[in-house]
Structure formats: C-alpha cells, structure tokens
Design an enzyme around this catalytic site. Sequence first.
Site, PDB file in Angstrom:
ATOM      1  N   ARG A   1     -52.409  70.053  28.281  1.00  0.00           N
ATOM      2  CA  ARG A   1     -51.610  68.808  28.403  1.00  0.00           C
ATOM      3  C   ARG A   1     -50.760  68.759  29.668  1.00  0.00           C
ATOM      4  O   ARG A   1     -49.729  68.088  29.714  1.00  0.00           O
ATOM      5  CB  ARG A   1     -50.731  68.582  27.170  1.00  0.00           C
ATOM      6  CG  ARG A   1     -51.518  68.415  25.874  1.00  0.00           C
ATOM      7  CD  ARG A   1     -50.697  67.793  24.758  1.00  0.00           C
ATOM      8  NE  ARG A   1     -51.448  67.818  23.510  1.00  0.00           N
ATOM      9  CZ  ARG A   1     -51.369  68.783  22.609  1.00  0.00           C
ATOM     10  NH1 ARG A   1     -50.562  69.799  22.793  1.00  0.00           N
ATOM     11  NH2 ARG A   1     -52.105  68.722  21.518  1.00  0.00           N
TER      12      ARG A   1
ATOM     13  N   LYS B   1     -52.603  59.053  41.484  1.00  0.00           N
ATOM     14  CA  LYS B   1     -53.762  58.481  40.789  1.00  0.00           C
ATOM     15  C   LYS B   1     -54.856  59.534  40.780  1.00  0.00           C
ATOM     16  O   LYS B   1     -55.382  59.906  41.836  1.00  0.00           O
ATOM     17  CB  LYS B   1     -54.267  57.234  41.522  1.00  0.00           C
ATOM     18  CG  LYS B   1     -53.556  55.969  41.142  1.00  0.00           C
ATOM     19  CD  LYS B   1     -54.379  54.782  41.623  1.00  0.00           C
ATOM     20  CE  LYS B   1     -53.739  53.461  41.279  1.00  0.00           C
ATOM     21  NZ  LYS B   1     -54.540  52.337  41.795  1.00  0.00           N
TER      22      LYS B   1
ATOM     23  N   GLU C   1     -58.654  53.333  55.798  1.00  0.00           N
ATOM     24  CA  GLU C   1     -57.458  53.271  54.947  1.00  0.00           C
ATOM     25  C   GLU C   1     -56.184  53.154  55.795  1.00  0.00           C
ATOM     26  O   GLU C   1     -55.202  52.543  55.364  1.00  0.00           O
ATOM     27  CB  GLU C   1     -57.380  54.486  54.011  1.00  0.00           C
ATOM     28  CG  GLU C   1     -58.528  54.582  52.998  1.00  0.00           C
ATOM     29  CD  GLU C   1     -58.363  53.724  51.738  1.00  0.00           C
ATOM     30  OE1 GLU C   1     -57.384  52.958  51.648  1.00  0.00           O
ATOM     31  OE2 GLU C   1     -59.235  53.799  50.849  1.00  0.00           O
TER      32      GLU C   1
ATOM     33  N   LYS D   1     -47.435  54.442  51.780  1.00  0.00           N
ATOM     34  CA  LYS D   1     -47.940  54.799  50.449  1.00  0.00           C
ATOM     35  C   LYS D   1     -46.810  55.303  49.556  1.00  0.00           C
ATOM     36  O   LYS D   1     -46.665  54.880  48.407  1.00  0.00           O
ATOM     37  CB  LYS D   1     -49.031  55.873  50.594  1.00  0.00           C
ATOM     38  CG  LYS D   1     -49.632  56.370  49.280  1.00  0.00           C
ATOM     39  CD  LYS D   1     -50.627  55.389  48.701  1.00  0.00           C
ATOM     40  CE  LYS D   1     -51.195  55.836  47.367  1.00  0.00           C
ATOM     41  NZ  LYS D   1     -52.501  56.456  47.473  1.00  0.00           N
TER      42      LYS D   1
ATOM     43  N   GLU E   1     -48.623  51.130  38.809  1.00  0.00           N
ATOM     44  CA  GLU E   1     -49.343  49.918  39.184  1.00  0.00           C
ATOM     45  C   GLU E   1     -49.128  48.782  38.203  1.00  0.00           C
ATOM     46  O   GLU E   1     -50.074  48.171  37.717  1.00  0.00           O
ATOM     47  CB  GLU E   1     -50.845  50.221  39.348  1.00  0.00           C
ATOM     48  CG  GLU E   1     -51.556  49.141  40.161  1.00  0.00           C
ATOM     49  CD  GLU E   1     -52.955  49.551  40.601  1.00  0.00           C
ATOM     50  OE1 GLU E   1     -53.076  50.567  41.301  1.00  0.00           O
ATOM     51  OE2 GLU E   1     -53.911  48.861  40.244  1.00  0.00           O
TER      52      GLU E   1
ATOM     53  N   ARG F   1     -48.040  47.970  43.455  1.00  0.00           N
ATOM     54  CA  ARG F   1     -48.940  49.030  43.900  1.00  0.00           C
ATOM     55  C   ARG F   1     -50.391  48.557  44.060  1.00  0.00           C
ATOM     56  O   ARG F   1     -51.151  49.105  44.858  1.00  0.00           O
ATOM     57  CB  ARG F   1     -48.887  50.214  42.922  1.00  0.00           C
ATOM     58  CG  ARG F   1     -49.758  51.374  43.373  1.00  0.00           C
ATOM     59  CD  ARG F   1     -49.537  52.643  42.558  1.00  0.00           C
ATOM     60  NE  ARG F   1     -50.442  53.670  43.050  1.00  0.00           N
ATOM     61  CZ  ARG F   1     -50.324  54.961  42.826  1.00  0.00           C
ATOM     62  NH1 ARG F   1     -49.335  55.410  42.104  1.00  0.00           N
ATOM     63  NH2 ARG F   1     -51.192  55.818  43.328  1.00  0.00           N
TER      64      ARG F   1
ATOM     65  N   ASN G   1     -55.008  48.403  46.851  1.00  0.00           N
ATOM     66  CA  ASN G   1     -56.437  48.300  46.558  1.00  0.00           C
ATOM     67  C   ASN G   1     -57.134  47.174  47.304  1.00  0.00           C
ATOM     68  O   ASN G   1     -58.217  46.745  46.902  1.00  0.00           O
ATOM     69  CB  ASN G   1     -56.631  48.114  45.044  1.00  0.00           C
ATOM     70  CG  ASN G   1     -56.253  49.355  44.278  1.00  0.00           C
ATOM     71  OD1 ASN G   1     -56.594  50.471  44.688  1.00  0.00           O
ATOM     72  ND2 ASN G   1     -55.534  49.184  43.184  1.00  0.00           N
TER      73      ASN G   1
ATOM     74  N   HIS H   1     -60.855  47.104  47.588  1.00  0.00           N
ATOM     75  CA  HIS H   1     -61.396  48.124  46.687  1.00  0.00           C
ATOM     76  C   HIS H   1     -62.258  47.539  45.579  1.00  0.00           C
ATOM     77  O   HIS H   1     -63.185  48.200  45.116  1.00  0.00           O
ATOM     78  CB  HIS H   1     -60.266  48.964  46.089  1.00  0.00           C
ATOM     79  CG  HIS H   1     -59.689  49.976  47.050  1.00  0.00           C
ATOM     80  ND1 HIS H   1     -59.199  49.624  48.292  1.00  0.00           N
ATOM     81  CD2 HIS H   1     -59.548  51.331  46.958  1.00  0.00           C
ATOM     82  CE1 HIS H   1     -58.765  50.723  48.908  1.00  0.00           C
ATOM     83  NE2 HIS H   1     -58.964  51.763  48.126  1.00  0.00           N
TER      84      HIS H   1
ATOM     85  N   HIS I   1     -65.623  49.055  45.338  1.00  0.00           N
ATOM     86  CA  HIS I   1     -66.102  49.806  44.171  1.00  0.00           C
ATOM     87  C   HIS I   1     -67.453  49.272  43.703  1.00  0.00           C
ATOM     88  O   HIS I   1     -68.314  50.031  43.279  1.00  0.00           O
ATOM     89  CB  HIS I   1     -65.093  49.716  43.029  1.00  0.00           C
ATOM     90  CG  HIS I   1     -63.842  50.508  43.274  1.00  0.00           C
ATOM     91  ND1 HIS I   1     -62.744  50.442  42.442  1.00  0.00           N
ATOM     92  CD2 HIS I   1     -63.518  51.390  44.250  1.00  0.00           C
ATOM     93  CE1 HIS I   1     -61.803  51.245  42.911  1.00  0.00           C
ATOM     94  NE2 HIS I   1     -62.234  51.825  44.002  1.00  0.00           N
TER      95      HIS I   1
ATOM     96  N   HIS J   1     -66.415  56.191  50.236  1.00  0.00           N
ATOM     97  CA  HIS J   1     -65.408  55.271  49.705  1.00  0.00           C
ATOM     98  C   HIS J   1     -64.778  54.432  50.821  1.00  0.00           C
ATOM     99  O   HIS J   1     -64.684  53.203  50.716  1.00  0.00           O
ATOM    100  CB  HIS J   1     -64.341  56.086  48.960  1.00  0.00           C
ATOM    101  CG  HIS J   1     -63.187  55.278  48.473  1.00  0.00           C
ATOM    102  ND1 HIS J   1     -63.321  54.269  47.550  1.00  0.00           N
ATOM    103  CD2 HIS J   1     -61.872  55.317  48.798  1.00  0.00           C
ATOM    104  CE1 HIS J   1     -62.139  53.724  47.324  1.00  0.00           C
ATOM    105  NE2 HIS J   1     -61.235  54.341  48.065  1.00  0.00           N
TER     106      HIS J   1
END
Lengths: 443, 443
Positions: free
Chosen positions: B184, B206, B248, B290, B300, B304, B308, B311, B315, B328
């Site tokens: 955990r 993330k 980026e 960032k 997010e 935030r 993206n 993205h 994606h 990516h």
Amino acid sequence: MTSLYANAMGPSFIVPLAMNNRRQPEVFTLRRSLCDPTHVRRRSRSSLKTSGVTMAAATPTAQCEYTLHVDADSRKYPILFSEGVISKPDTFKPFITGDKVLIVTNSTIAPLYLNQVKSAIAATGVSVFDVVLPDGEEYKSLDYVSQIWDVCMEHRLDRKSVLIALGGGVIGDTTGFAASAFVRGVPFVQVPTTLLAIVDSSVGGKTGINHPMGKNMIGAFYQPHAVIVDSNVLKTLDDRQLAAGIAEVIKYGIICDWRFFEWCEQNVERLSSRDPDATQYAMIQSCKYKADIVSQDEKESGLRAILNLGHTFGHAIEASMGYGSWLHGEAVAAGMVMACEMSARLGWISSDVTRRVEAVLARASLPTRPPPSVTLERFMTYMSVDKKVEAGVLRLILLKEPGKAIVTSDFPESILFDTIMHYQQLYKESPGTYEHATLGLPK
Amino acid sequence: MTSLYANAMGPSFIVPLAMNNRRQPEVFTLRRSLCDPTHVRRRSRSSLKTSGVTMAAATPTAQCEYTLHVDADSRKYPILFSEGVISKPDTFKPFITGDKVLIVTNSTIAPLYLNQVKSAIAATGVSVFDVVLPDGEEYKSLDYVSQIWDVCMEHRLDRKSVLIALGGGVIGDTTGFAASAFVRGVPFVQVPTTLLAIVDSSVGGKTGINHPMGKNMIGAFYQPHAVIVDSNVLKTLDDRQLAAGIAEVIKYGIICDWRFFEWCEQNVERLSSRDPDATQYAMIQSCKYKADIVSQDEKESGLRAILNLGHTFGHAIEASMGYGSWLHGEAVAAGMVMACEMSARLGWISSDVTRRVEAVLARASLPTRPPPSVTLERFMTYMSVDKKVEAGVLRLILLKEPGKAIVTSDFPESILFDTIMHYQQLYKESPGTYEHATLGLPK
C-alpha cells in the site's frame, strides 16, 4: 429505540445508543482517543462526548437507521445501518456521480442480492453493469482485479462512474483496489454481506489483493464514499462465515476495550444464534472502534496497527495453508490466541487472559490453535514478508494488558519461537484436541 | 551563475534565474498562479515573487546545482538538477529509508547507467537490487508491474524500502504505480533519463500503465520522494527521443506562456543540437511550470488538465497505432497541432498560431499531422475512453488564446469531426507531405 438495545445493552460506560426516548434524531460523539491504548483505561463516561467519530440515530424506532461518520484524513464518509436498505434507490442516490455504475459481486452473493441492488440503483436513472467473480479468498488476486478493469473499459466507465462492492471482505478489498486505480481513482461504495466485512474490512479504506507470497501485499489506502450495512444480509450467511466475523468483533474487546470483551463473553452465543439485537449492537460498537481508530491514523503510521492483533500469525496460517482453506477470521482467531499466549510468556498479561480469549472463541466455534502443518519454519517464512516488517525487523501486535494492545518489536525472538513451538508440542501431546470437524477444516 | 544563462536567457518577464552575482544560495519564488490561464496575462514582474514553488540556486557557479520544490497536497519533494549527480552517494542518501532499494530500469538504460546508480546507492550502506524491463511503451502494462511486485516479494522488500525509477516516462510511470501499491505504498525516487521524463512525466505524481483499450487508464496519483535530474544522461539520448521531449517543452509555452513559446521559436535548433545552456534553461523552466500547476491542482480537478494539450488526440494516435509505434511526445506533437487547428476553427485563435506551432514542431523533427490510418472512426473510438470523458461528455484542452489553454466540452461535435477530417483530406490531397522517414515512423 430503547427496545433495540434493551437486552443487548453493554456495560454502562459503553456509549448508550438507546439511553433516551426522544423522537428527534440524536447526534453524539465518541472521544477520539476512545481506543488509544495509552488512554483506554482512563476514560470516563463524560469524556465520551468529545470526539472525531459522530453517530446519529436518525429514526429512533425499532426500524431506525443509524449513521456513523468516518472522519479519515483523505475522506469523510458515512456508515449507514438499516434493515432492507440495499433495495431502496434512496440509499444509493446520494453516492452516485456520473451516469454509470458497476456492481462487483461473487457467485454466492449474486443469486441472493444482485438483482435487488441492481434494481435499486437503476431506479436512480443510471446504467448499471455487473461483474460476478468466483467466491473465495483464493480469487483475491491480480487476475480478478484485472478482470474488473476490463469490464470498466468495456462499458466505457469514466472518472465519475461508481463501483459498488457487494460481498464480503474479498469483494470489498478487490473492488476497492480496482476503484483506486481505474483512471487513477473512481468513487466506490461498500455493501458488505458478511459480518466480518461489516465490522472490519469495509470500513477504513484498506484495499488490496494477495500476492502468492503474502496476504494483502498489493493495494492502496483508498476510502469508500459510503458503507451501507443491511443487517438482513446476515440471515443468509453460513455459520462458518458468521463465526469468522465474530472473531473480529471479539478482537475489538481484546485490543481496546476489555469491558466490551466481557460483553462478548456474556453474549457470544447470542451472536452465534444471530440474535438481532445483540448482532446490531456488536456491529455498531465494532464499527465505532474501527472508525475511531481510522480517524486517528488512516495510513497505519502507528495506532491503527493494533487492529491487526493476531493477523501476522493469521496471515502466515492463511498463506501457508493456501488462501481459501482457512477463512480469514478463523486464522485471525487462532492468531489472536497465539498473540495472547506470547504476551503471557512475556509476562505482560496473565495466562488466565489467554484462557478466557481461547474459551470465548471456542464457544463461537472458532479454531484456537494453528494447524499442525504450519511449522515454525513456515511461520517464519510467511511472517518475514508481513507488511509490519520494517527494515528487517518484525513487529507484532501484543497485549500489554487486557484491552490494551501495542505494536512492538521489543521481544526476544526466542519467546516468539517458544510460542509457535508450544502449539506444535500441544498437537504432539494431544492430537485429538485439534478438531475442526464442525468447520469442515482440513486437519 | 550569470554565464549559465547568458545565452539561453528568455524574455525579461521569465523568472531571472541568473540576475545577480551573489555567491550565497538564493531562494526565490514563483507566484502560485503563474500558469493559471485566468491570470496568465495579468502577471507582472513583481508578482512573480509570491508562490507555492520555490527554487534555490544552491551553488552559483557554472557547475551549480538547482533545486525546485514541488508543494503538492499529498507530499512536498525536491527536483534536483546537477551534472553527474546520479553517481554520487550523497544524492540518494537523504531519500533512503529502510535497508533495501530496488532499481527499476530498462534494457537500453541498464548498460549505460545502472552500475553507477547501483554503486552510488550501495555506498550508502543498503542492499540494492534491480529489475531490468524491456524498453518501450508497449511494456507499460500490468504484466510488467506484476514483475516488479514479484521482485519486491522475492527480496523481501518492506514498507521502508525504496524503489528507484531509472529511465524514461514508461519506467517512471510503471515504477511509480508499483511503488504506490506495494504494501500500500513505499517511497520512490524518479531518476529520469529522457528529456520528456525530465520536463514532464517524472514530476507531479501521475503514475500508471496502459490498458489495451486506453493509455494510462490504470494508475495512481502518487508523488515521488525526489526527482533527480542529471543532464549528462541527455548525451546518450537518441534524436527521436530528444525531439519527443522538445514537444513537451514547447507545450508549456502554448498552454500557459506565449513568451516562452516565442523563446522556443528562437531556440528550437539549440535544443535539437543539445546546447547545454538552452537545454538546462528549458528543463528548469518546464519543471517550474509543471511544479506550479501540480502545486495548485495535484489530482487534476481542474487546472492541471491543461497539461494534457494534444494528449487526447495523441493518446488516440498511440493506441490506434499500437503502443510503441509512435513515441508519446510525437503523438502529442501531432495532437497539439490538431488542438490548435480545432481552436482556430472555433474562432478562438487565428490560424497563424496553428501555423507557428506546426512550424516550430516541424523544426524539431516532430510529426505535425496524425497518421492517415487513424480515421475519424478510430479517433472517436479511442477518444471515447479518454480519462477526460465525464458522464459521457468528452472534454478537450483547447486554446482560448495563444499561451492560454482551457479544458472544455463547449464545442460543437461537428467542429471536432471537421478537424479530424481536415487531416484525412490533407493526406488525400498531398500524400507526399506526410513524411516521417527521418523518424523511422510507419507511413
């Protein structure tokens, strides 16, 4: 309301759920330190009125609903207690965000409750999907979490979709972990269907799955958005599962409230025979202990570990026997006796305490010894991967005194060995006393 | 210190990292709302001195170390910038708890840097283990997370053990998710080895893996305990990976600081040719954007999401082409152009902006169009499982004006269709312009 607890009423210092006849909802509070082992013996009745856990008796009738509020650092959420609550749309409505719900359940529970829960949720106007996993601790694995994620993807669930865990501890833990990681976290609601899940695993946000080498090794601290307790579900629970839950109820007395333990001694047959008043009282009281401890220490940086009394021994039994052979609560029962035995050998408690713990667990048809096949070597192998090991040092939950558990690594290893060997020796001396025929356990 | 940024110095309003010659460590701060699109145009030089992100120039020489502090709700942690830092035991020492460390890396990075990192950590007196995964986005999957957990169990890692992610975004995301769920949650440290990982994925917590049906669908918000940036590692980065990182970097200009975009227009060839000053400046500036955004909105819930930009389109390209076919950063480059094109079609920006974005990306040898095989139908299939879909509504990051991105679902679906079809049409009209031979991309 008085009648509900008239017979089940515990010793006077326990928060009197039914002390008055007012018809208005009543909110009262428990002291945050209720179960803090450093304070547990100093509390007074008046001090029970200041706290982090609140409890509301919403409708003070025999059919009343109770709500406990868990105040964890990461989320506050209610535990709702009410008969028949899982078939009412209003139960779920406040916790549904988005337009899709996925119910995760197992093949034992699905025929009993899936349709009513599904109908109740569908009546709120959302799309409801379900996934039915096989029933058993051996299915609390990555494969089945992965199956839940596949279903989430298949039905295009999104961040606002809600997962419902309808089942016992395995379903709750697996679903909670799935919810914690799907799109990095979606809301989930616990609908526990076993006594063990109600009094322990559904509350507090410990989610996860087993690794072949150790129990609950993979998971997340991830609080549900609500816990919905319908005591009707206990009617269909088999005796062995019921007993496993009683083990966890008794645990709360041993770790933080010896007078609740004494209440258990006086009432254990009522719990085994499903007396509704005694069961309701035990459930609410247990959830209060759990909620209070979680409110103080959500991520188990200290106090919360006492909830694991007997679990390090128990996890070793479960893993060594193969998950699903012994129920979790059964393994914990034997583990708690071992922890008491070890505490007595350390001179912290009298051996009379161990005998009383053993006796009340036996009266609940629970095993009170580890199985003979779990040798010292196997105990040490499985205990060395316990989550309470830190930097190579094993910590155990032991009893400093009756009703006061502590987390400690301050013990000679020899006492741990002697404790484990004691049971091996006992079995050699009197193999006939190790009988679990009633539970259908492997000998 | 002045010399470090003498050539790379951005427009005057950008925080002047090298404005004085004092030899004392200097701490100065950025305004929390630096990148808040609602404020971005109103900032003044003086207001840059109040904030949630702090930056210390610890040793103001040409070899100086810089430290940025990320102030996320769940954890505060440093980003350390220094040449040669990954081979020094002192780098890691403050972040090592317990007595065991597991380094997770890939087969490309292991021969280059594993031994030096391993030696540096071993010199702190702990046991160091490693696991080397295959290199590529297609290995960012549950199978490989599961392998990491197996190694953790095999070596009896515990709650105090530390995981080190030595690699690019795939290693960082996979290791971070593994760390979040092992017992955990164990501490982990990011040691990014690609420009993309340095300026984007290693910062902000993330973590996650891909599901066959969608990128990053399984994961956790789980902050590292430190990010250690050794600019030396960029020397071994191949050109295609470098370009993916530049995409980026340029993104930050487009979403929240048009003058930084203009700096990129002026300096993109210096980034492509690995000019150390320009690269260092771009890395630190990007991490500041960032860190500032993450400090304001860790999970997010709003702001935030602007990170993206491109993205959702990207994606869809990655998933449709098969993970690992396009990098990516390449897919994001094409996606950013699509987002600008769509914003222009909505009348929010002039088409001149789109052309400038396209031009600077092309100068960095990045693709500026989706591949023709990703049809409208495939875009819509993959975009419908994007994490930004909520209750069935697709949200996109679009440009309200140059340097000001927003998250919105307030657009006619026809404009989205038209945008995607525009590229299909372009390809029909002039297939010859779609060339990625230099990137080795499938045509």
